[in-house]
Motif scaffolding. Structure first.
Motif, PDB file in Angstrom:
ATOM      1  N   MET A 180     -10.368  -2.909   7.368  1.00 35.98           N
ATOM      2  CA  MET A 180      -9.055  -2.301   7.563  1.00 35.98           C
ATOM      3  C   MET A 180      -8.914  -1.794   8.992  1.00 35.98           C
ATOM      4  O   MET A 180      -9.880  -1.319   9.580  1.00 35.98           O
ATOM      5  CB  MET A 180      -8.903  -1.123   6.603  1.00 35.98           C
ATOM      6  CG  MET A 180      -7.519  -0.570   6.558  1.00 35.98           C
ATOM      7  SD  MET A 180      -7.410   0.714   5.281  1.00 35.98           S
ATOM      8  CE  MET A 180      -5.654   0.874   5.158  1.00 35.98           C
ATOM      9  N   THR A 211       1.467   0.446  -0.211  1.00 35.75           N
ATOM     10  CA  THR A 211       2.443   1.325   0.448  1.00 35.75           C
ATOM     11  C   THR A 211       1.794   2.158   1.558  1.00 35.75           C
ATOM     12  O   THR A 211       2.461   2.984   2.172  1.00 35.75           O
ATOM     13  CB  THR A 211       3.126   2.258  -0.582  1.00 35.75           C
ATOM     14  OG1 THR A 211       2.122   2.837  -1.401  1.00 35.75           O
ATOM     15  CG2 THR A 211       4.105   1.492  -1.437  1.00 35.75           C
ATOM     16  N   ARG A 687      -3.247  -7.896  -4.303  1.00 31.45           N
ATOM     17  CA  ARG A 687      -4.192  -7.840  -3.161  1.00 31.45           C
ATOM     18  C   ARG A 687      -3.783  -8.774  -2.030  1.00 31.45           C
ATOM     19  O   ARG A 687      -4.396  -8.777  -0.963  1.00 31.45           O
ATOM     20  CB  ARG A 687      -5.617  -8.219  -3.620  1.00 31.45           C
ATOM     21  CG  ARG A 687      -6.252  -7.349  -4.681  1.00 31.45           C
ATOM     22  CD  ARG A 687      -6.303  -5.916  -4.282  1.00 31.45           C
ATOM     23  NE  ARG A 687      -5.265  -5.128  -4.915  1.00 31.45           N
ATOM     24  CZ  ARG A 687      -4.865  -3.945  -4.484  1.00 31.45           C
ATOM     25  NH1 ARG A 687      -5.400  -3.405  -3.447  1.00 31.45           N
ATOM     26  NH2 ARG A 687      -3.910  -3.274  -5.103  1.00 31.45           N
TER      27      ARG A 687
HETATM   28  N1  LIG Z   1       3.133   1.778   8.783  1.00 35.57           N
HETATM   29  C1  LIG Z   1       2.407   0.687   8.674  1.00 35.57           C
HETATM   30  N2  LIG Z   1       2.395  -0.233   9.659  1.00 35.57           N
HETATM   31  C2  LIG Z   1       1.660  -1.359   9.561  1.00 35.57           C
HETATM   32  N3  LIG Z   1       0.884  -1.647   8.512  1.00 35.57           N
HETATM   33  C3  LIG Z   1       0.847  -0.758   7.504  1.00 35.57           C
HETATM   34  C4  LIG Z   1       1.607   0.444   7.527  1.00 35.57           C
HETATM   35  N4  LIG Z   1       1.336   1.125   6.395  1.00 35.57           N
HETATM   36  C5  LIG Z   1       0.470   0.378   5.694  1.00 35.57           C
HETATM   37  N5  LIG Z   1       0.180  -0.749   6.355  1.00 35.57           N
HETATM   38  C6  LIG Z   1      -0.740  -1.837   5.963  1.00 35.57           C
HETATM   39  O1  LIG Z   1      -0.475  -2.164   4.630  1.00 35.57           O
HETATM   40  C7  LIG Z   1      -1.675  -2.521   3.966  1.00 35.57           C
HETATM   41  C8  LIG Z   1      -1.831  -1.679   2.744  1.00 35.57           C
HETATM   42  O2  LIG Z   1      -2.163  -0.347   3.119  1.00 35.57           O
HETATM   43  P1  LIG Z   1      -3.097   0.547   2.220  1.00 35.57           P
HETATM   44  O3  LIG Z   1      -4.328  -0.184   1.835  1.00 35.57           O
HETATM   45  O4  LIG Z   1      -3.239   1.858   2.889  1.00 35.57           O
HETATM   46  O5  LIG Z   1      -2.158   0.690   0.927  1.00 35.57           O
HETATM   47  P2  LIG Z   1      -2.467   1.423  -0.436  1.00 35.57           P
HETATM   48  O6  LIG Z   1      -1.195   2.071  -0.823  1.00 35.57           O
HETATM   49  O7  LIG Z   1      -3.666   2.288  -0.311  1.00 35.57           O
HETATM   50  O8  LIG Z   1      -2.731   0.196  -1.383  1.00 35.57           O
HETATM   51  P3  LIG Z   1      -3.521   0.117  -2.805  1.00 35.57           P
HETATM   52  O9  LIG Z   1      -2.699   0.885  -3.799  1.00 35.57           O
HETATM   53  O10 LIG Z   1      -3.539  -1.322  -3.116  1.00 35.57           O
HETATM   54  O11 LIG Z   1      -4.861   0.703  -2.597  1.00 35.57           O
HETATM   55  C9  LIG Z   1      -2.793  -2.331   4.983  1.00 35.57           C
HETATM   56  O12 LIG Z   1      -3.074  -3.554   5.593  1.00 35.57           O
HETATM   57  C10 LIG Z   1      -2.187  -1.380   5.983  1.00 35.57           C
HETATM   58  O13 LIG Z   1      -2.764  -1.522   7.242  1.00 35.57           O
END
Ligand SMILES: Nc1ncnc2c1ncn2[C@@H]1O[C@H](COP(=O)(O)OP(=O)(O)OP(=O)(O)O)[C@@H](O)[C@H]1O
Length: 706
Positions: A180, A211, A687
């Motif tokens: 990441m 998100t 995913r």
């Molecule tokens: N503001 C942003 N700008 C660019 N990329 C983003 C932004 N916010 C999130 N992402 C990208 O979106 C993807 C998903 O982010 P993240 O893994 O934090 O989501 P999550 O909500 O934790 O997902 P999950 O519920 O599947 O665990 C990642 O590749 C992250 O880098």
């Protein structure tokens, strides 16, 4: 964007900004050289060593990474509209860089002056005249995108989220490979509100897959380290994740933001007081994770404390001092009323008995001092009576006794657990001693609870708990112990809860964390999953989390969804090979997700077919992996790093550019019940960053059938 950025015609504006980039890099090099030139002059060899290592750490933090842009934005404050920075401009980057006069060349993204980069809007320009974003390709500044406020506003592109910003869109839609990355250049306003919340504020973020919950949690830690460095450094910060594979996936984010001192652990690692050597049934595991166990353990731990049957006598010189049983009982009563920790209570009881002796000495005309009290407290008769009425306690012995002895368990359970529940806990064949017991993962959490009854667990300044929807009440209590005086950021998605012991609601989870006052925020804009894919997966939502709103996707680029039904196993293998080969022909990582039980079979199939891959459930040599990615290794080696075989149980929190989900029904069936099975499916279907292929020979769950 042109294929070869170096060959494209370059505007004078870009040239000017490249010059600032070069100057900033030179200034950073100068800052680093200055630091390295410092001479450590400690009072002695040890302090000199300490200073030296601080200098080295600072120099390491100042190293310039050519692949990471030093700044990604620029803020031009309006001469009239800004009261704080009229007419000034700032470059926003990952760290602060200043010139030889101490004037800023780049400001840290976390500094108050940078706030407008993330929050300014047409409605609320925050004193800005212009916001500029920079695009980079292969380390080179190649693009500029201006968003004028005030007078030039008409020319400005549309507002957030990605609006008309190509740079933002490209960042979000870039193919994914490897671990990441930080999102510091593109944090969105609603994410930034969470990132910059005050240290004292505990927050719970409910958000659909992709998100940015994990990203937000990590950036929040980095922000807190900037805004409250001393407090966080003193207290410590911790990121809790679901498993090692996930922690490995996120481990680069904070170091890339210059923060290397944040511990990362799974709940299992936090409570690892004994090895896990057994597994129990789901019903027992669920019960052991239930919050009622806390009261049961408390009673079991304190069960040995009792009033003495008879008085005691302390001999000092030629005199005998008798303390009646009721007086010792009163001391015990008072201490228990004060809710002292078990082991502190033992020490305090000894002191109180000694004090009773001292009072009698004084009444008899002696003038004993504190040393006499200590000596009496340590004397044999006092120790004996304390051992008898407040016996030493060991967590493993208490739990061993509880599971072995139905009577003891019944007494500790009181009305809390019914008879059937008690039977679930009692061992069929009890190990002879606590040392010989084979504990389960849920037992180890209970041992940690008992250890905290014995001695208070140290609290950290801030804890981020990711994928918190899966934790049991007792696991949440284990986390709570580690942030009693600190705050928490709780991240998760109820629709992705796949454990039988999950608490079920954020209100309940926050209660167990001791943070009922925490605000619950919701993130709804998905940055990972293409629209068609998230809409397909969201067909499961009415069953798995009916109260949650369907997620959206900010991704504009197509993205693909293929659902391929085949006749039999042989065809499934054939299509799997085809799909993998096709996916590998593109960019980015490829994840093949299967039911855990099917993993070996798929691995064998890949080997037979000469397809190089990595198994996520096996340790990877990180150095080898980095080398393969960096050098032009043989294509098959690179594919092995790009193609990952993922057991469904480890997919949570991860993402792959292209995902192939194999036999969804088998993935769902592997879980404890239908609801959890469909939730697991929801996790694996969400995913993919650009393309999801679903391959099945068996019928799909009805909601997913096309
Ligand atoms: N503001 C942003 N700008 C660019 N990329 C983003 C932004 N916010 C999130 N992402 C990208 O979106 C993807 C998903 O982010 P993240 O893994 O934090 O989501 P999550 O909500 O934790 O997902 P999950 O519920 O599947 O665990 C990642 O590749 C992250 O880098």
């Amino acid at each position: 964007m042109p294929e070869n950025p170096a060959a494209a015609p370059v505007s004078p504006l870009v040239i000017a900004e490249r010059t600032h980039l070069e100057r900033s890099r030179a200034a950073l090099r100068a800052m680093r050289s200055e630091t390295l030139a410092l001479r450590a002059l400690g009072g002695n060899a040890v302090s000199t060593e300490v200073i030296n290592s601080a200098i080295q750490a600072r120099a390491a933090a100042l190293a310039d990474r050519p692949d990471v842009p030093l700044f990604f934005g620029r803020l031009d404050y309006d001469p009239e509209l800004s009261s704080e920075y009229p007419g000034e401009h700032f470059y926003v980057g990952r760290r602060h860089v200043h010139d030889a006069h101490g004037d800023p060349m780049v400001v840290d993204w976390r500094a108050p002056v940078s706030l407008a980069f993330y929050r300014a809007s047409t409605k609320e320009p925050m004193g800005l005249g212009l916001r500029r974003r920079f695009g980079f390709a292969a380390g080179q500044l190649t693009a500029i995108e201006d968003e004028p406020f005030g007078a030039g506003r008409e020319a400005s592109p549309a507002a957030a989220p990605t609006g008309g910003s190509t740079i933002l869109r490209q960042e979000i839609e870039r193919p994914r490979t490897g671990p990441m990355r930080d999102i510091v250049a593109t944090i969105q306003p609603e994410q930034d509100e969470i990132v910059r919340a005050d240290l004292g504020t505990s927050i719970c973020v409910q958000g659909a897959p992709g998100t940015g919950k994990t990203a937000v949690g990590l950036h929040r830690v980095a922000f807190l380290l900037y805004a409250h460095r001393d407090r966080i450094k003193r207290g410590g910060a911790l990121v809790v994740g679901p498993n090692r594979q996930f922690l490995k996936y996120i481990e680069q984010v904070l170091p890339a933001l210059g923060e290397i001192d944040v511990a990362q652990a799974t709940v299992a690692e936090l409570v690892a007081r004994a090895p896990v050597r057994a597994v129990e049934g789901a019903a027992a595991a669920r019960l052991k994770g239930d919050a009622r166990m806390a009261a049961v353990l408390r009673r079991a731990a304190w069960a040995g404390v009792s009033a003495p049957a008879e008085s005691m006598t302390v001999v000092r010189g030629s005199r005998h001092w008798r303390i009646p049983a009721y007086e010792i009982a009163e001391h015990i009563e008072t201490l228990r009323g004060r809710e002292v920790r078990y082991s502190a209570g033992r020490a305090m009881l000894a002191q109180r008995i000694a004090h009773s002796v001292l009072r009698r000495m004084e009444a008899a005309g002696e003038s004993p001092d504190d040393r006499v009290q200590d000596a009496v407290a340590r004397s044999r008769p006092v120790k004996q009576v304390v051992d008898q009425v407040w016996p030493a306690m060991e967590p493993a012995k208490v739990l061993h006794a509880l599971y072995r002895d139905p009577e003891l368990l019944a007494a500790a359970a009181q009305d809390e657990l019914d008879e059937d529940e008690q039977r679930l806990l009692v061992w069929d064949k009890a190990p002879r001693s606590a040392g010989a017991a084979k504990w389960t993962a849920a037992d180890v959490v209970l041992l940690d609870e008992l250890a905290d009854l014995l001695e208070r667990t140290a609290s950290l300044a801030h804890v981020v708990v990711d994928e918190a929807q899966d934790l049991s009440a007792m696991q949440l209590r284990a986390v709570a112990r580690r942030c009693t005086t600190g705050s928490v950021t709780v991240l998760g998605d109820i629709a992705q809860a796949t454990t039988p012991w999950a608490t079920g609601s954020w209100e309940a989870a926050l209660g167990h964390l001791g943070k009922s006052e925490a605000v619950i925020e919701e993130l709804t804009q998905g940055f990972r999953v293409p629209r068609q894919v998230i809409e397909y997966a969201a067909r499961l939502l009415p069953t798995i989390a009916p109260h949650l709103a369907p997620p959206t996707s900010v991704r504009q680029q197509g993205g693909g969804l293929d659902i391929l039904g085949v006749e039999n196993e042989a065809e499934l293998e054939q299509w799997l090979t085809e799909s993998v080969r096709e996916a590998l022909a593109g960019e980015g990582s490829v994840g093949v997700i299967t039911a855990d039980g099917a993993l070996d079979g798929v691995a064998a199939h890949f080997e037979r077919s000469g397809i190089a891959f990595t198994r996520l459930d096996r340790e990877v040599d990180e150095e080898d992996e980095a080398e393969v990615l960096e050098t032009q290794e043989a294509a098959s080696d690179r594919d092995a790093v790009r193609l990952v075989l993922v057991p469904a149980s480890l997919a949570k929190g991860l993402e792959y550019d292209q995902v192939i989900v194999l036999e969804p029904t088998a993935i769902a069936e592997a879980e404890h019940d239908e609801l959890l099975g469909l939730r697991r499916l929801y996790v694996v279907l969400t995913r993919a960053v650009t393309r999801l292929t679903v391959l099945h020979a068996r019928p799909l769950p009805p909601a997913l059938a096309v």
